[in-house]
Write a protein that holds these residues in place. Sequence first.
Motif, PDB file in Angstrom:
ATOM      1  N   ALA A   8       0.805  -1.223   0.000  1.00 28.05           N
ATOM      2  CA  ALA A   8       0.000   0.000   0.000  1.00 28.05           C
ATOM      3  C   ALA A   8       0.837   1.271   0.000  1.00 28.05           C
ATOM      4  N   ASN A   9       0.333   2.258  -0.722  1.00 30.93           N
ATOM      5  CA  ASN A   9       0.833   3.629  -0.691  1.00 30.93           C
ATOM      6  C   ASN A   9      -0.177   4.437  -1.490  1.00 30.93           C
ATOM      7  N   ALA A 127      -5.256  -0.170  -4.095  1.00 27.96           N
ATOM      8  CA  ALA A 127      -5.458   0.967  -5.000  1.00 27.96           C
ATOM      9  C   ALA A 127      -4.659   2.176  -4.489  1.00 27.96           C
ATOM     10  N   PRO A 128      -4.289   3.109  -5.391  1.00 28.44           N
ATOM     11  CA  PRO A 128      -3.536   4.295  -4.950  1.00 28.44           C
ATOM     12  C   PRO A 128      -4.442   5.341  -4.296  1.00 28.44           C
ATOM     13  N   SER A 129      -5.010   4.975  -3.143  1.00 30.78           N
ATOM     14  CA  SER A 129      -5.849   5.913  -2.386  1.00 30.78           C
ATOM     15  C   SER A 129      -5.935   5.395  -0.962  1.00 30.78           C
ATOM     16  N   LEU A 130      -6.498   6.219  -0.079  1.00 26.53           N
ATOM     17  CA  LEU A 130      -6.713   5.754   1.294  1.00 26.53           C
ATOM     18  C   LEU A 130      -8.214   5.586   1.549  1.00 26.53           C
ATOM     19  N   GLY A 131      -8.931   5.152   0.516  1.00 24.45           N
ATOM     20  CA  GLY A 131     -10.377   4.969   0.603  1.00 24.45           C
ATOM     21  C   GLY A 131     -10.750   3.647   1.263  1.00 24.45           C
ATOM     22  N   LEU A 132     -12.025   3.282   1.127  1.00 24.37           N
ATOM     23  CA  LEU A 132     -12.563   2.083   1.770  1.00 24.37           C
ATOM     24  C   LEU A 132     -11.903   0.799   1.289  1.00 24.37           C
ATOM     25  N   ILE A 145       3.494  -3.731   3.331  1.00 23.97           N
ATOM     26  CA  ILE A 145       4.749  -3.296   2.701  1.00 23.97           C
ATOM     27  C   ILE A 145       4.450  -1.959   2.028  1.00 23.97           C
ATOM     28  N   ILE A 146       5.305  -0.962   2.292  1.00 23.86           N
ATOM     29  CA  ILE A 146       5.104   0.364   1.699  1.00 23.86           C
ATOM     30  C   ILE A 146       6.213   0.635   0.682  1.00 23.86           C
ATOM     31  N   PRO A 147       5.892   0.584  -0.624  1.00 21.90           N
ATOM     32  CA  PRO A 147       6.911   0.914  -1.635  1.00 21.90           C
ATOM     33  C   PRO A 147       7.127   2.431  -1.691  1.00 21.90           C
ATOM     34  N   ILE A 148       8.392   2.839  -1.750  1.00 18.97           N
ATOM     35  CA  ILE A 148       8.737   4.266  -1.844  1.00 18.97           C
ATOM     36  C   ILE A 148       9.695   4.428  -3.006  1.00 18.97           C
ATOM     37  N   GLN A 149       9.321   5.235  -3.995  1.00 20.37           N
ATOM     38  CA  GLN A 149      10.236   5.394  -5.131  1.00 20.37           C
ATOM     39  C   GLN A 149      11.357   6.365  -4.772  1.00 20.37           C
ATOM     40  N   CYS A 150      12.538   6.106  -5.326  1.00 22.78           N
ATOM     41  CA  CYS A 150      13.713   6.924  -4.994  1.00 22.78           C
ATOM     42  C   CYS A 150      13.697   8.221  -5.805  1.00 22.78           C
ATOM     43  N   GLU A 151      12.722   9.062  -5.522  1.00 19.04           N
ATOM     44  CA  GLU A 151      12.572  10.323  -6.239  1.00 19.04           C
ATOM     45  C   GLU A 151      12.256  11.450  -5.262  1.00 19.04           C
TER      46      GLU A 151
END
Length: 254
Positions: A8-9, A127-132, A145-151
């Motif tokens: 999720a993210n 999904a790319p949101s913090l919805g239901l 797991i939280i993916p974080i792009q190196c940007e």
Amino acid sequence: MGKIIAIANQKGGVGKTTTSVNLAASLGVLEKKVLLIDADPQANASSGLGIDVESVEIGTYQILEHSHTPQEAIIKCSAPNVDVIPSHIDLVAIEIELVDKENREYMLKKALESIKDDYDYIIIDCAPSLGLLTLNALTASDSVIIPIQCEYFALEGLGKLLNTIKSIQKIHNPDLDIEGLLLTMFDSRLRLSNQVVEEVQKHFNDMVFDTIIQRNVKLSEAPSFGESIINYDATSKGAINYLHLAQEIIKKNS
């Protein structure tokens, strides 16, 4: 008993689906029985494993509204030891339909009770949101797991996500752990990439996976062939990265 891991993210384009598909495939190759649940209306995890999304009749939408069982929704795919519960654009409507339901945050958790013991790992592509939808995934999961792009904007929004996780731990799922922060799209030639890695490791220490997912053309190509990176090119940098990640997760959970 299987472990349920949400990827999720709320930021888009950070490598959630790439991670979901290739982590599932890597765990499968390492002889773990895996179920991948596509909880994103864009259905990229489903098409990324060769499933014809247009022909999906029973998927995440139906199990969330409890009109079908997860067993009825499961599809075999090309990745060894990996089953999929696919998604469809219909899933967009679920946020509205669940709003008035009692215990709406627990719909997925309840649905998965009957199959949790059939798998070693259940991976949920959020999904790319913090919805239901994401709330349901996090309430049903053992860890995230939280993916974080190196940007540049990598850490923007991370605080908001961590606060959401905290409130889910408080209200809906006290057992939810952070499996780890996963650095993705790393390019060793860029000073910025290296700075983001340093920054994240400095702030979050042990929460960060040792494995870093490097930028890799093959990783971008694989979904257009409906294959995981393991099937598409097992010798590529991307495949090696995801196999290392799978080994790290297995070791952590053994």
